[in-house]
Design a protein around this motif. Structure first.
Motif, PDB file in Angstrom:
ATOM      1  N   TYR A 462       0.835  -1.207   0.000  1.00 56.35           N
ATOM      2  CA  TYR A 462       0.000   0.000   0.000  1.00 56.35           C
ATOM      3  C   TYR A 462       0.871   1.259   0.000  1.00 56.35           C
ATOM      4  O   TYR A 462       0.560   2.227  -0.699  1.00 56.35           O
ATOM      5  CB  TYR A 462      -0.906   0.005   1.228  1.00 56.35           C
ATOM      6  N   ARG A 473      -6.543   8.554  -5.559  1.00 59.33           N
ATOM      7  CA  ARG A 473      -7.364   7.395  -5.193  1.00 59.33           C
ATOM      8  C   ARG A 473      -7.824   6.616  -6.426  1.00 59.33           C
ATOM      9  O   ARG A 473      -7.912   5.384  -6.393  1.00 59.33           O
ATOM     10  CB  ARG A 473      -8.585   7.864  -4.381  1.00 59.33           C
ATOM     11  N   GLU A 474      -8.121   7.319  -7.508  1.00 61.34           N
ATOM     12  CA  GLU A 474      -8.605   6.629  -8.704  1.00 61.34           C
ATOM     13  C   GLU A 474      -7.533   5.710  -9.283  1.00 61.34           C
ATOM     14  O   GLU A 474      -7.821   4.554  -9.630  1.00 61.34           O
ATOM     15  CB  GLU A 474      -9.041   7.673  -9.737  1.00 61.34           C
ATOM     16  N   GLU A 477      -6.845   2.656  -6.931  1.00 68.69           N
ATOM     17  CA  GLU A 477      -7.849   1.585  -7.026  1.00 68.69           C
ATOM     18  C   GLU A 477      -7.722   0.817  -8.338  1.00 68.69           C
ATOM     19  O   GLU A 477      -8.042  -0.364  -8.408  1.00 68.69           O
ATOM     20  CB  GLU A 477      -9.251   2.189  -6.896  1.00 68.69           C
ATOM     21  N   GLN A 480      -4.117  -2.998  -8.942  1.00 67.86           N
ATOM     22  CA  GLN A 480      -4.239  -3.949  -7.842  1.00 67.86           C
ATOM     23  C   GLN A 480      -2.902  -4.677  -7.656  1.00 67.86           C
ATOM     24  O   GLN A 480      -2.589  -5.628  -8.369  1.00 67.86           O
ATOM     25  CB  GLN A 480      -5.360  -4.950  -8.134  1.00 67.86           C
ATOM     26  N   PHE A 484      -3.135  -2.996   0.814  1.00 68.16           N
ATOM     27  CA  PHE A 484      -4.348  -2.462   1.433  1.00 68.16           C
ATOM     28  C   PHE A 484      -3.951  -1.565   2.600  1.00 68.16           C
ATOM     29  O   PHE A 484      -2.968  -1.852   3.307  1.00 68.16           O
ATOM     30  CB  PHE A 484      -5.258  -3.592   1.928  1.00 68.16           C
TER      31      PHE A 484
END
Length: 547
Positions: A462, A473-474, A477, A480, A484
């Motif tokens: 993360y 944030r976009e 996300e 991947q 986290f």
């Protein structure tokens, strides 16, 4: 017999050293005389063209950024807009004068240094050394002048707009207000400060200039005998010897700098009065400033600590921050095992600045290619970087590289930093100088803070993602990577705080001279990797269509 042979060997060295030195020095001066006009034209006209050409852009864009930023209140904006032409005019004068001095100095000094460097090369035959004595420092000097102009243009353009973008992006902060009613008292403190500090600081300078002269000569002669300091590198010996002869001029220039600084010491009383909202504290600073200057010169000359001048407290209270306590504690921990003075063998093992800089950009290139293959960055990111509008490439990739280095060093138990090719950078083998102190200490602090958090794998991933995408944030996300955020909000804030400090550190590095040129080579390599990947996909599609 052995002693007599050794004596004869040293005697021969002594007899042949002076004529060889004179011949090499004369050869370097001749090469400088031939090629220095070209070097001067390139640097002087190139840099002056950059300064004069960007002058309207700097003026207009600075005014625009001051008007649009939310960092200052309206009164302070008006004052700054009225004062903008002053620093830009000073920058123009300094740029023009500095370009002329740089053109003259670089044109003569570099050929001489390249000549001595050619002689001191190891593992090269005598014939090649002789050839390079005549070829080094000729046209390579002209190409070096072109590089200087390019670096100066990058610094004047990209670094300037980077700073201005930071000014425009400052949001959520309380605007800095202009205290109009404090201005008359500040002006009074500045006038009194100049009237008091200039004569007293001048007396201190005149008193300590002879001490600087004799202590400097003593240290230079000590370094000459022990091959330390400026005499450590062979190619610097002739210039260090010249420094011994010209040391009185250096002392005179230092004395002039001290006298000129007294004016700024006095004017700073206005800043103290403004910050503390009281003329009283400004007047107390005027008294304390003489002691501050005296103590700083004592430290510089290795004299007795303290000062004979009084030093009253000139601020109401010292600023306190709980985060600073941990940083200061880490500083003490980092410097606890450092030796006060390096030995000659430790200096020989010190890594060169060029090698560290090259290793850093190679790490950025390797990281960029890995992220490209992982789909974390793409060609659109590389194309927008050309217009200085992409923080993922400019800041994210270096921050990702630093983070990999920190975590790898922590897991391997290294006291310093494990770089590429298993090169270890520690407090003992890092280059000396204030610049490297400024870079090494925050890196060490961030590493120790990460070490104290004992991150698990998902938190590390993360942190990688947050550092790369600058908190977008976009994009976070969309990629991947298995990372986290921690469920604990405090721990999450700690991770993001370290990441933002690392991003700020990388942003500062990106504004340094030569950084843009080096990073441009990194981006070109990543682009070539991306094109090779696209060509491979096209070939696979064609093969599939044929089948």
């Amino acid at each position: 017999m052995v002693d007599s042979k050794g004596f004869l060997t040293y005697l021969c060295y002594f007899i042949f050293f002076l004529p060889v030195f004179v011949l090499l020095f004369a050869l370097g001066i001749i090469k400088g005389g031939i090629f220095s006009p070209f070097v001067f034209l390139v640097i002087a006209f190139g840099d002056i063209g950059v300064v004069v050409g960007l002058w309207p852009c700097h003026l207009v864009w600075t005014v625009y950024c001051i008007v649009r930023t939310k960092k200052f209140d309206p009164y302070l904006k008006c004052l700054l807009i009225l004062m903008v032409p002053i620093p830009i005019a000073l920058w123009t004068v300094v740029g023009v004068v500095g370009s002329v001095i740089m053109g003259i100095g670089y044109g003569f000094i570099c050929p001489v240094m390249d000549t001595f460097k050619a002689v001191s090369m190891e593992g090269v035959s005598l014939r090649k050394k002789l050839i390079r004595c005549f070829t080094d420092g000729t046209w390579s000097n002209v190409w070096g002048a072109c590089t200087i102009v390019r670096d100066f243009a990058d610094f004047s353009f990209h670094s300037y707009f980077s700073v201005m973008d930071g000014l425009l992006e400052s949001k959520g902060e309380k605007p800095i207000e202009l205290k109009v009613f404090e201005i008359p008292g500040c002006i009074l403190c500045a006038i009194l400060g100049v009237l008091v500090d200039v004569p007293f600081i001048t007396l201190i300078v005149l008193y300590k200039s002879p001490i600087l002269l004799f202590k400097g000569w003593n240290q230079l002669l000590h370094d000459l005998i022990g091959r330390e300091g400026p005499f450590f590198e062979t190619i610097c010996v002739p210039f260090a010897g010249l420094l011994v002869l010209l040391w009185p001029i250096v002392v005179v220039l230092a004395a002039l700098a001290g006298v000129i600084s007294s004016f700024f010491f006095g004017c700073y009383a206005a800043v103290i009065a403004y910050q503390e909202s009281s003329i009283k504290w400004g007047l107390l600073y005027i008294v304390a400033s003489m002691s501050l200057f005296d103590e700083s010169t004592n430290d510089f000359l290795y004299l007795r600590e303290g000062s004979c001048f009084p030093r009253p407290r000139y601020r109401k209270q010292l600023t306190y921050s709980p985060t600073l306590v941990s940083v200061n504690g880490l500083n003490e921990l980092l410097h606890a095992n450092e030796p006060l003075v390096r030995t000659a063998s430790e200096k020989k093992r010190a890594l060169s600045a060029v090698m560290i800089w090259d290793n850093y950009f190679k790490a950025c290139e390797h990281t960029g290619k890995e992220l490209l293959r992982a789909g974390a960055v793409g060609m659109p990111d590389l194309e927008t970087w050309r217009n200085s509008k992409n923080k993922i490439i400019n800041i994210g990739i270096p921050a990702y590289s630093f983070l990999e280095c920190f975590l790898h060093s922590i897991k391997s138990g290294s006291p310093g930093f494990l770089m590429r090719d298993n090169v270890e950078l520690t407090s003992l083998n890092r280059p000396e100088g204030r610049v490297f102190d400024w870079m090494f200490e925050p890196m060490s602090i961030m590493k120790e803070q990460l070490k104290s958090l004992n991150l698990v794998e998902t938190e590390e991933l993360y942190l990688y993602k947050f550092s790369l995408y600058h908190g977008d944030r976009e994009r976070m996300e969309a990629w991947q990577n298995g990372g986290f955020p921690p469920e604990d909000e405090i721990r999450r804030a700690q991770l993001e705080g370290i990441s933002r400090r690392l991003q700020g550190f990388c942003l500062t590095l990106s504004r340094l001279p030569t950084s843009r040129r080096w990073f441009d080579g990194v981006v070109k390599e990543i682009e070539q990797e991306a094109r090779r990947g696209l060509d491979g996909l096209d070939a696979l599609d064609d093969l599939t269509a044929v089948v």
